[in-house]
Enzyme design. Structure first.
Site, PDB file in Angstrom:
ATOM      1  CB  CYS A  78     -13.828   2.147   0.147  1.00  0.00           C
ATOM      2  SG  CYS A  78     -13.378   3.886   0.167  1.00  0.00           S
ATOM      3  CG  HIS A 126      -8.308   0.397  -2.858  1.00  0.00           C
ATOM      4  ND1 HIS A 126      -7.559  -0.663  -2.373  1.00  0.00           N
ATOM      5  CD2 HIS A 126      -8.951   0.923  -1.781  1.00  0.00           C
ATOM      6  CE1 HIS A 126      -7.748  -0.765  -1.064  1.00  0.00           C
ATOM      7  NE2 HIS A 126      -8.581   0.185  -0.680  1.00  0.00           N
ATOM      8  NE  ARG A 175     -10.862  -4.372   0.940  1.00  0.00           N
ATOM      9  CZ  ARG A 175      -9.888  -3.501   1.290  1.00  0.00           C
ATOM     10  NH1 ARG A 175     -10.167  -2.439   1.999  1.00  0.00           N
ATOM     11  NH2 ARG A 175      -8.637  -3.679   0.889  1.00  0.00           N
ATOM     12  CG  ASP A 193     -13.076   7.130  -1.117  1.00  0.00           C
ATOM     13  OD1 ASP A 193     -12.952   7.064   0.124  1.00  0.00           O
ATOM     14  OD2 ASP A 193     -12.112   6.996  -1.894  1.00  0.00           O
ATOM     15  CD  GLN A 217     -12.887  -0.944  -0.605  1.00  0.00           C
ATOM     16  OE1 GLN A 217     -12.072  -0.837   0.293  1.00  0.00           O
ATOM     17  NE2 GLN A 217     -14.147  -1.287  -0.378  1.00  0.00           N
ATOM     18  NE  ARG A 257      -3.796   0.965   1.949  1.00  0.00           N
ATOM     19  CZ  ARG A 257      -4.991   1.251   2.444  1.00  0.00           C
ATOM     20  NH1 ARG A 257      -5.116   2.145   3.395  1.00  0.00           N
ATOM     21  NH2 ARG A 257      -6.051   0.611   2.005  1.00  0.00           N
TER      22      ARG A 257
HETATM   23  N1   CP Z   1     -11.096   0.666   2.514  1.00  0.00           N
HETATM   24  C1   CP Z   1      -9.815   0.596   2.915  1.00  0.00           C
HETATM   25  O1   CP Z   1      -8.884   0.351   2.153  1.00  0.00           O
HETATM   26  O2   CP Z   1      -9.651   0.797   4.257  1.00  0.00           O
HETATM   27  P1   CP Z   1      -8.272   0.997   5.002  1.00  0.00           P
HETATM   28  O3   CP Z   1      -7.681   2.288   4.496  1.00  0.00           O
HETATM   29  O4   CP Z   1      -8.636   1.063   6.449  1.00  0.00           O
HETATM   30  O5   CP Z   1      -7.376  -0.153   4.690  1.00  0.00           O
HETATM   31  N1  NVA Z   2      -9.536   7.362  -1.558  1.00  0.00           N
HETATM   32  C1  NVA Z   2      -9.148   6.970  -0.231  1.00  0.00           C
HETATM   33  C2  NVA Z   2      -9.426   5.525  -0.023  1.00  0.00           C
HETATM   34  C3  NVA Z   2      -9.113   4.988   1.330  1.00  0.00           C
HETATM   35  C4  NVA Z   2      -9.398   3.520   1.447  1.00  0.00           C
HETATM   36  C5  NVA Z   2      -7.688   7.282   0.006  1.00  0.00           C
HETATM   37  O1  NVA Z   2      -6.872   7.022  -0.888  1.00  0.00           O
HETATM   38  O2  NVA Z   2      -7.352   7.818   1.056  1.00  0.00           O
END
Ligand code: CP
Ligand code: NVA
Length: 313
Positions: A273, A136, A301, A232, A139, A109
């Site tokens: 998400c 993502h 998830r 989101d 997700q 990530r």
């Molecule tokens: N939706 C998602 O990716 O959550 P986190 O940022 O908590 O991993």
């Molecule tokens: N768009 C958000 C998603 C988090 C799961 C971010 O990148 O922060």
């Protein structure tokens, strides 16, 4: 069915066919059923290790990987950028080469999609994209699973994303939906429309799946008949500097009861998400109300990520 995922990385759903995505979704439903059944967990990750690299924070993704892998005998190792050299004092390539000799898989990530790609190229083990600035995919597997649980199908359903139309989640959804026959609309201010390149690619996928892909700045007709409304955060991780301006830009794109009513259906579900900023992109009555499936989606998830690891390892 033959397992098409063995040894593969998941960097983007764009790299996989609808049949391959279907394979993972079917396995995810099975994994979820198993988790509900009484009795001993299988030990499918016994003796295996996974490196979990996080340049950005996470609750769901980290916990899904750690618990799914650990509860079946695997050993997950959490590595933040405070812990390892990743492109700072050591190149991503070299880090990848070393991790590939010690781990069976890597979750990444972070910021750049290129980092996930380099990890996959140089490690020689499956790499899972747990979110980058532009994608993502894990997700979206959970999102598709949640829609399927609710409506019993994907093909022919419609999902409308309201908010920051060029963020990672909006983009990943466009890819996943267009592959799987879910019609997908983005409603966002013009300055936050996704780029033409992505649109063109997804319209190509949609041609074979029968999905319809649209983008508009009007909160109106596109909501009609939607099975799911999705939003989101307005400010994604790494974009905090532009927060004040973004909030102004998106103020009228909040998902609230009035917006939900525009679908004209009583059974439209709300998806997010997470994490959510209640009162910004969604009102508490919607996300905590009867239409919300955000919590099932969060649980899914784990099931989809476990299915991904089973299939690839
Ligand atoms: N939706 C998602 O990716 O959550 P986190 O940022 O908590 O991993
Ligand atoms: N768009 C958000 C998603 C988090 C799961 C971010 O990148 O922060």
């Amino acid at each position: 069915m033959h397992n098409p995922w063995k040894g593969k990385s998941l960097l983007s759903l764009a790299d996989f066919s609808p049949e391959e995505i279907r394979y993972l979704l079917d396995l995810s439903h099975t994994v979820k059923k198993e988790s509900r059944a009484a009795g001993r967990m299988p030990r499918r990750f016994e003796g295996k290790t996974i490196a979990l690299i996080f340049e950005k924070r996470s609750t769901r993704t980290r916990c899904a990987f750690e618990t799914a892998f650990g509860e079946e005998g695997g050993h997950p190792v959490f590595l933040s950028t405070q812990d390892i050299q990743l492109g700072a004092k050591e190149s991503v390539e070299d880090t990848a080469r070393v991790l590939g000799r010690m781990f069976d898989a890597i979750q990444f990530r972070g910021f750049k999609q290129e980092t996930a790609e380099a990890l996959a190229k140089y490690s020689g083990v499956p790499v899972y994209n747990g979110l980058t600035d532009t994608d993502h995919p894990t997700q979206v597997l959970a999102d598709l699973m949640t829609i399927e649980e609710e409506f019993g199908k994907l093909c022919g359903t419609k999902l409308v994303f309201v908010g920051d139309g060029r963020n990672n989640v909006a983009r990943a959804l466009m890819t996943g939906c267009s592959k799987m026959g879910v019609s997908y609309s983005i409603i966002s201010p013009k300055s936050l429309f996704p780029d033409e390149g992505l649109l063109e690619r997804c319209r190509g996928f949609a041609e074979s799946s029968g999905a319809k892909i649209t983008v508009t700045d009007e909160i109106g007709a596109e909501l009609s008949g939607a099975e799911a409304v999705y939003t989101d955060v307005w400010v994604s991780m790494g974009e905090e500097a532009g927060a004040a301006e973004r909030m102004k830009l998106l103020a009228s794109y909040q998902v609230n009861a009035a917006l939900m009513a525009k679908t004209g259906r009583a059974d439209t579900v709300f998806l997010h998400c997470l994490p959510a900023v209640k009162g910004n992109e969604v009102t508490p009555d919607v996300i905590d109300g009867p239409a919300s499936r955000a919590w099932e989606e969060a649980e899914n998830r784990k099931h989809t990520i476990k299915a991904l690891m089973i299939a690839t390892l």
